[in-house]
Write a protein that holds these residues in place. Structure first.
Motif, PDB file in Angstrom:
ATOM      1  N   LYS A 222       3.771  -5.366   0.470  1.00  0.00           N
ATOM      2  CA  LYS A 222       2.327  -5.294   0.282  1.00  0.00           C
ATOM      3  C   LYS A 222       1.912  -3.871  -0.062  1.00  0.00           C
ATOM      4  O   LYS A 222       2.478  -2.904   0.458  1.00  0.00           O
ATOM      5  N   ILE A 223       0.901  -3.806  -0.922  1.00  0.00           N
ATOM      6  CA  ILE A 223       0.301  -2.514  -1.255  1.00  0.00           C
ATOM      7  C   ILE A 223      -1.193  -2.627  -0.962  1.00  0.00           C
ATOM      8  O   ILE A 223      -1.861  -3.542  -1.434  1.00  0.00           O
ATOM      9  N   GLN A 224      -1.690  -1.708  -0.150  1.00  0.00           N
ATOM     10  CA  GLN A 224      -3.105  -1.724   0.185  1.00  0.00           C
ATOM     11  C   GLN A 224      -3.555  -0.350   0.640  1.00  0.00           C
ATOM     12  O   GLN A 224      -3.060   0.138   1.672  1.00  0.00           O
ATOM     13  N   PRO A 225      -4.447   0.302  -0.069  1.00  0.00           N
ATOM     14  CA  PRO A 225      -5.010  -0.060  -1.374  1.00  0.00           C
ATOM     15  C   PRO A 225      -4.136   0.453  -2.514  1.00  0.00           C
ATOM     16  O   PRO A 225      -3.443   1.451  -2.381  1.00  0.00           O
ATOM     17  N   ALA A 226      -4.179  -0.243  -3.621  1.00  0.00           N
ATOM     18  CA  ALA A 226      -3.353   0.150  -4.758  1.00  0.00           C
ATOM     19  C   ALA A 226      -3.965   1.336  -5.500  1.00  0.00           C
ATOM     20  O   ALA A 226      -5.190   1.504  -5.551  1.00  0.00           O
ATOM     21  N   LYS A 227      -3.072   2.152  -6.070  1.00  0.00           N
ATOM     22  CA  LYS A 227      -3.468   3.263  -6.919  1.00  0.00           C
ATOM     23  C   LYS A 227      -2.928   3.034  -8.319  1.00  0.00           C
ATOM     24  O   LYS A 227      -1.981   2.252  -8.510  1.00  0.00           O
ATOM     25  N   LEU A 228      -3.483   3.766  -9.275  1.00  0.00           N
ATOM     26  CA  LEU A 228      -3.041   3.620 -10.658  1.00  0.00           C
ATOM     27  C   LEU A 228      -1.539   3.882 -10.783  1.00  0.00           C
ATOM     28  O   LEU A 228      -0.836   3.193 -11.543  1.00  0.00           O
ATOM     29  N   GLU A 229      -1.055   4.879 -10.026  1.00  0.00           N
ATOM     30  CA  GLU A 229       0.361   5.261 -10.143  1.00  0.00           C
ATOM     31  C   GLU A 229       1.319   4.225  -9.542  1.00  0.00           C
ATOM     32  O   GLU A 229       2.542   4.378  -9.637  1.00  0.00           O
ATOM     33  N   ASP A 230       0.772   3.178  -8.922  1.00  0.00           N
ATOM     34  CA  ASP A 230       1.630   2.103  -8.404  1.00  0.00           C
ATOM     35  C   ASP A 230       2.021   1.112  -9.488  1.00  0.00           C
ATOM     36  O   ASP A 230       2.825   0.198  -9.228  1.00  0.00           O
ATOM     37  N   SER A 231       1.477   1.272 -10.684  1.00  0.00           N
ATOM     38  CA  SER A 231       1.852   0.399 -11.788  1.00  0.00           C
ATOM     39  C   SER A 231       3.343   0.561 -12.065  1.00  0.00           C
ATOM     40  O   SER A 231       3.820   1.660 -12.345  1.00  0.00           O
ATOM     41  N   ALA A 232       4.066  -0.533 -11.954  1.00  0.00           N
ATOM     42  CA  ALA A 232       5.526  -0.485 -12.046  1.00  0.00           C
ATOM     43  C   ALA A 232       6.053  -1.910 -11.962  1.00  0.00           C
ATOM     44  O   ALA A 232       5.290  -2.861 -11.757  1.00  0.00           O
TER      45      ALA A 232
END
Lengths: 113, 111
Positions: A78-88
């Motif tokens: 889980k990712i919370q909260p997501a950031k732009l750099e989590d795009s992958a």
């Protein structure tokens, strides 16, 4: 023998939203890994489980990422909260033990906008 | 900390030619893997190399390991278009045998 199953295959979310990924490893594989692969780079280990215990989470950003493997089989990341750099692409892999060959799932491509 | 360096990162070659991808690593390791990744797909294991001097071959690909030099090579013989993909080397090490990957080599084989 069925391979490592992951879902969803693709996910687009806005920054600050939360997201969860699911992985079902190969039957009988005690070790489960979550890797993050940013475009143009090699996969980076986020967390490694042996059965339902964490073996290595040294590179997991624990302020926003969490993972569990409650019954020693399936796992969620889980990712919370997501950031732009989590795009992958988030890859799940499993192996019989940590020492043996790991088999990878097809991954979940996350885009954070 | 184990570091893995691959070169070249990009390789464009003509069909029928030979070439070598290099993988250098910084500390001793338990084993070395070569993986292939097609666009949008997951990683497919090609070779596992366990000991110094190990050589494995599958079709037009041959991998070797020199643990003294901390170097592995992936040699491509008479390349064909179907070999176009990204190739990663990865090393297993440490108490938990975690895999550390190189950045990958994007191979494009042109007709």
């Amino acid at each position: 023998e069925a391979g490592v199953a992951q879902s969803p295959r693709y996910k687009i979310i806005e920054k600050r939203q939360s997201v969860a990924f699911w992985c079902n490893p190969i039957s009988g594989h005690a070790t489960l890994y979550w890797y993050q692969q940013i475009l143009g780079q090699g996969p980076k280990l986020l967390i490694q489980f042996q059965n339902n215990g964490v073996v290595d989470d040294s590179q997991l950003p624990k302020d926003r990422f969490s993972a569990e493997r409650l019954k020693g089989v399936d796992s969620t990341l889980k990712i919370q909260p997501a950031k732009l750099e989590d795009s992958a692409v988030y890859l799940c892999a499993s192996s019989r033990t940590g020492k043996t060959e790991a088999f990878f799932g097809q991954g979940t491509r996350l885009t954070v906008v | 900390e184990l570091k893995v360096e691959q070169n070249p990162l990009f390789l464009s070659m003509q069909e029928g030619k030979n070439y070598t991808i290099y993988c250098n690593y910084s500390t001793t390791s338990d084993r070395l893997y070569w993986y292939r990744q097609d666009p949008g797909k997951s990683l497919e294991s090609l070779f596992v190399l366990l000991s110094n001097g190990a050589v494995k071959q599958e079709g037009r690909l041959m991998a070797s390991l020199d643990t003294k030099a901390r170097l592995s090579t992936l040699h491509i013989t008479a390349a064909v278009h179907d070999l176009s993909a990204t190739y990663f080397c990865a090393l297993s090490g440490g108490s938990n045998y975690k895999l550390t990957f190189g950045k990958g080599t994007l191979l494009t084989v042109n007709p």
